[in-house]
Design an enzyme around this catalytic site. Structure first.
Site, PDB file in Angstrom:
ATOM      1  N   HIS A 113     -40.677  64.319  43.975  1.00 34.53           N
ATOM      2  CA  HIS A 113     -42.036  64.840  43.838  1.00 34.53           C
ATOM      3  C   HIS A 113     -42.838  64.174  42.727  1.00 34.53           C
ATOM      4  O   HIS A 113     -44.029  64.454  42.591  1.00 34.53           O
ATOM      5  CB  HIS A 113     -41.998  66.351  43.606  1.00 34.53           C
ATOM      6  N   GLN A 173     -28.706  69.591  47.085  1.00 29.13           N
ATOM      7  CA  GLN A 173     -29.636  70.713  47.040  1.00 29.13           C
ATOM      8  C   GLN A 173     -29.610  71.498  48.344  1.00 29.13           C
ATOM      9  O   GLN A 173     -29.703  70.912  49.429  1.00 29.13           O
ATOM     10  CB  GLN A 173     -31.062  70.211  46.808  1.00 29.13           C
ATOM     11  N   GLU A 204     -31.917  74.302  50.178  1.00 32.90           N
ATOM     12  CA  GLU A 204     -33.296  74.741  49.974  1.00 32.90           C
ATOM     13  C   GLU A 204     -33.867  75.506  51.162  1.00 32.90           C
ATOM     14  O   GLU A 204     -35.076  75.762  51.192  1.00 32.90           O
ATOM     15  CB  GLU A 204     -34.182  73.522  49.690  1.00 32.90           C
ATOM     16  N   ALA A 216     -38.110  76.976  45.027  1.00 35.51           N
ATOM     17  CA  ALA A 216     -39.458  76.854  45.586  1.00 35.51           C
ATOM     18  C   ALA A 216     -39.411  76.673  47.098  1.00 35.51           C
ATOM     19  O   ALA A 216     -40.078  77.399  47.859  1.00 35.51           O
ATOM     20  CB  ALA A 216     -40.197  75.696  44.923  1.00 35.51           C
ATOM     21  N   ASP A 217     -38.619  75.705  47.558  1.00 36.10           N
ATOM     22  CA  ASP A 217     -38.523  75.475  49.004  1.00 36.10           C
ATOM     23  C   ASP A 217     -37.819  76.626  49.707  1.00 36.10           C
ATOM     24  O   ASP A 217     -38.189  76.993  50.826  1.00 36.10           O
ATOM     25  CB  ASP A 217     -37.794  74.157  49.284  1.00 36.10           C
TER      26      ASP A 217
END
Length: 263
Positions: free
Chosen positions: A45, A147, A149, A174-175
């Site tokens: 990101h 990760q 997610e 967040a995801d």
């Protein structure tokens, strides 16, 4: 060859980290002296590429803080380049199942254990073939963090944890909250329950749980549950909110009226 971050995870000692999104070696070195155990160089990101990751690795190298690099995707070509410039610990985003976890591990290992291309004569990682027997030592020094997610990844967590070569599993709040229907609200009780259950499951499987959480009470709660690598802030947020707070103390109000767009 050693990987201090990996060794500390294996010893079961918690490590506190900071997220780096400024994509700049000068700020990376500044923060490397702040005392965090690890620093995440974000290629997913933040506007990083192999060259900017390299300069940040070089900037952090003289300090005790350990670098962790997140590529933009679970891509063996990108992973190969990051390993060659000296990354030893990778955080692979959006891993959904055991096959994708196995692919991530394979990308970090030289054959026959994996598919990492051999180019050590050109690689900073081997100090341009100055490290004796690098090709036979490198695999053991790699640390792979994946990760999870999404709800799909959560449902496949047990099989992901069974994959040889996975050192840790990082929960992306967040995801995950967006996928669960609570975008922008990772503190929703359902999201928190999923996170807490995952931390306990990951630790029980003998792997290291990790997460990014800037909410201090929640970060401490995750550590109490057994999380072993927890990022507790983001450099861009520290800079932006700190600057805004300083301006506000002198009566300066934020004014974005002159901004014509995101460019």
């Amino acid at each position: 060859m050693k990987n201090a971050f990996k060794d500390t995870l294996k010893a079961g000692r918690p490590q506190i980290g900071l997220w780096l999104g400024l994509a700049n070696s000068y700020s990376a070195e500044l923060l490397a002296g702040a005392g965090f155990d690890w620093l995440l160089i974000d290629g997913e990101h933040a506007p990083n590429n192999v060259q900017t990751v390299l300069t940040q690795l070089q900037a952090i190298a003289p300090y005790p803080s350990q670098p962790v690099v997140r590529p933009s995707w679970n891509d063996p070509v990108q992973i190969k380049q990051l390993l060659d410039v000296g990354a030893q610990t990778l955080l692979i985003p959006m891993v959904q199942n055991a096959d994708e976890a196995r692919n991530a591990v394979a990308a970090t290992r030289y054959p026959p254990a994996g598919i990492r291309g051999v180019g050590s004569a050109l690689a900073r990682a081997s100090r341009w073939n100055r490290i004796p027997d690098y090709l036979h030592q490198a695999n053991d020094a790699m640390c792979v963090l994946v990760q999870i997610e999404t709800r799909e990844a959560m449902s496949n967590l047990a099989s992901i944890l069974d994959v040889d070569g996975i050192d840790g599993v990082f929960i992306g709040p967040a995801d995950l909250s967006a996928d669960m229907g609570f975008a922008g609200n990772p503190q929703h009780p359902e999201v928190q329950a999923a996170i807490e259950n995952a931390i306990v499951q990951i630790r029980a499987a003998g792997k290291a749980p990790g997460i990014l959480m800037a909410n201090e009470p929640l970060a401490k709660r995750y550590l109490e549950l057994g999380a072993l690598f927890v990022a507790v802030g983001v450099d861009t947020t520290l800079l932006a909110r700190g600057a805004e707070a300083l301006a506000a103390r002198f009566g300066v109000e934020k004014n974005l009226s002159g901004a014509s767009g995101v460019y």
